[in-house]
Design a protein around this motif. Structure first.
Motif, PDB file in Angstrom:
ATOM      1  N   LYS A   1     -13.907 -19.003  31.611  1.00 37.85           N
ATOM      2  CA  LYS A   1     -14.655 -20.358  30.947  1.00 37.85           C
ATOM      3  C   LYS A   1     -14.691 -20.659  29.684  1.00 37.85           C
ATOM      4  O   LYS A   1     -14.431 -21.575  29.016  1.00 37.85           O
ATOM      5  CB  LYS A   1     -16.199 -20.288  31.592  1.00 37.85           C
TER       6      LYS A   1
ATOM      7  N   VAL B   1     -11.289 -21.564  28.456  1.00 36.62           N
ATOM      8  CA  VAL B   1     -10.794 -23.070  28.527  1.00 36.62           C
ATOM      9  C   VAL B   1     -11.717 -23.749  27.614  1.00 36.62           C
ATOM     10  O   VAL B   1     -10.844 -24.754  27.278  1.00 36.62           O
ATOM     11  CB  VAL B   1     -11.498 -23.382  30.269  1.00 36.62           C
ATOM     12  N   ASN B   2     -12.858 -23.559  27.325  1.00 36.41           N
ATOM     13  CA  ASN B   2     -13.629 -24.341  26.358  1.00 36.41           C
ATOM     14  C   ASN B   2     -12.855 -24.251  25.019  1.00 36.41           C
ATOM     15  O   ASN B   2     -12.802 -25.144  24.357  1.00 36.41           O
ATOM     16  CB  ASN B   2     -15.105 -23.609  26.315  1.00 36.41           C
ATOM     17  N   GLU B   3     -12.471 -23.134  24.806  1.00 35.60           N
ATOM     18  CA  GLU B   3     -11.911 -23.089  23.306  1.00 35.60           C
ATOM     19  C   GLU B   3     -10.431 -23.398  23.396  1.00 35.60           C
ATOM     20  O   GLU B   3     -10.338 -24.233  22.330  1.00 35.60           O
ATOM     21  CB  GLU B   3     -11.358 -21.342  23.117  1.00 35.60           C
ATOM     22  N   GLN B   4      -9.782 -23.637  24.471  1.00 37.75           N
ATOM     23  CA  GLN B   4      -8.658 -24.296  24.384  1.00 37.75           C
ATOM     24  C   GLN B   4      -8.736 -25.715  24.264  1.00 37.75           C
ATOM     25  O   GLN B   4      -7.969 -26.425  23.540  1.00 37.75           O
ATOM     26  CB  GLN B   4      -7.632 -24.118  25.638  1.00 37.75           C
ATOM     27  N   MET B   5      -9.825 -26.339  25.084  1.00 33.99           N
ATOM     28  CA  MET B   5      -9.997 -27.827  25.013  1.00 33.99           C
ATOM     29  C   MET B   5     -10.709 -28.194  23.732  1.00 33.99           C
ATOM     30  O   MET B   5     -10.287 -29.177  23.207  1.00 33.99           O
ATOM     31  CB  MET B   5     -11.310 -28.031  26.151  1.00 33.99           C
ATOM     32  N   ALA B   6     -11.240 -27.188  22.882  1.00 37.14           N
ATOM     33  CA  ALA B   6     -11.757 -27.623  21.507  1.00 37.14           C
ATOM     34  C   ALA B   6     -10.765 -27.811  20.619  1.00 37.14           C
ATOM     35  O   ALA B   6     -10.789 -28.445  19.816  1.00 37.14           O
ATOM     36  CB  ALA B   6     -12.612 -26.520  21.221  1.00 37.14           C
ATOM     37  N   HIS B   7      -9.461 -27.251  21.029  1.00 36.04           N
ATOM     38  CA  HIS B   7      -8.147 -27.171  20.133  1.00 36.04           C
ATOM     39  C   HIS B   7      -7.509 -28.392  20.776  1.00 36.04           C
ATOM     40  O   HIS B   7      -6.002 -28.258  20.289  1.00 36.04           O
ATOM     41  CB  HIS B   7      -7.522 -25.882  19.944  1.00 36.04           C
ATOM     42  N   SER B   8      -7.513 -28.954  21.674  1.00 38.07           N
ATOM     43  CA  SER B   8      -6.934 -30.094  22.465  1.00 38.07           C
ATOM     44  C   SER B   8      -5.452 -29.538  22.994  1.00 38.07           C
ATOM     45  O   SER B   8      -4.517 -30.019  22.891  1.00 38.07           O
ATOM     46  CB  SER B   8      -6.369 -31.173  21.466  1.00 38.07           C
ATOM     47  N   GLN B   9      -5.676 -28.141  23.468  1.00 38.78           N
ATOM     48  CA  GLN B   9      -4.530 -27.564  24.028  1.00 38.78           C
ATOM     49  C   GLN B   9      -4.785 -27.283  25.620  1.00 38.78           C
ATOM     50  O   GLN B   9      -6.029 -27.033  25.879  1.00 38.78           O
ATOM     51  CB  GLN B   9      -4.340 -26.209  23.544  1.00 38.78           C
ATOM     52  N   ALA B  10      -3.673 -27.233  26.453  1.00 36.08           N
ATOM     53  CA  ALA B  10      -3.982 -26.859  27.820  1.00 36.08           C
ATOM     54  C   ALA B  10      -4.268 -25.420  28.123  1.00 36.08           C
ATOM     55  O   ALA B  10      -3.491 -24.699  27.141  1.00 36.08           O
ATOM     56  CB  ALA B  10      -2.837 -27.355  28.602  1.00 36.08           C
ATOM     57  N   PRO B  11      -5.003 -24.888  28.935  1.00 36.51           N
ATOM     58  CA  PRO B  11      -5.334 -23.356  28.978  1.00 36.51           C
ATOM     59  C   PRO B  11      -4.115 -22.735  29.646  1.00 36.51           C
ATOM     60  O   PRO B  11      -3.284 -23.390  30.677  1.00 36.51           O
ATOM     61  CB  PRO B  11      -6.434 -23.193  29.933  1.00 36.51           C
TER      62      PRO B  11
END
Length: 129
Positions: free
Chosen positions: A37, A40-50
């Motif tokens: 979780k 995924v949040n960290e990747q979304m914050a950087h606009s990257q796919a997990p």
């Protein structure tokens, strides 16, 4: 002939191990779930796919760091000290010898006439290791 009526069931004999294993597995699963979780949040914050492979590497590193810093120390303390006690290090024998002497004294006071006979029987029945 001895019967197995007084022998505890498999679950009772292994209860501590089974409970510890269940707690360990639950903690690992929850660690990885909440790690996912967070990842995924960290990747979304950087606009990257997990990326699953990247996540596995990150979580293995974190799990090994936790294992090394916590579990290995605890395991060494418990297993190492238990092994030394079982092998009969001088520190583990000290309390047993004192206790034996006290019990011998009490037996001699309670049963002065039979004490030596009882102690000799017990020595044969329960020899020193």
């Amino acid at each position: 002939m001895k019967t197995n009526q007084n022998k505890p069931s498999y679950l009772k004999r292994k209860a501590y191990f089974l409970i510890t294993l269940a707690l360990f597995l639950a903690s690992v699963v929850l660690h990885w779930y909440f790690g996912w979780k967070d990842y995924v949040n960290e990747q979304m914050a950087h606009s990257q796919a997990p990326q699953v492979p990247e996540y596995i590497v990150q979580m293995m590193r974190e799990t090994m760091e936790n294992w090394q810093s916590e579990f290995l120390q605890l395991i060494w303390q418990v297993v190492g000290l238990s092994f030394l006690w079982y092998c009969g290090s001088p520190q583990s024998k000290e309390g047993d010898d004192r206790r034996e002497e006290k019990l011998d004294f009490i037996i001699r006071r309670l049963e002065p006439g039979k004490a030596e006979e009882l102690l000799e029987q017990w020595k044969i029945k329960y020899p020193d290791k």
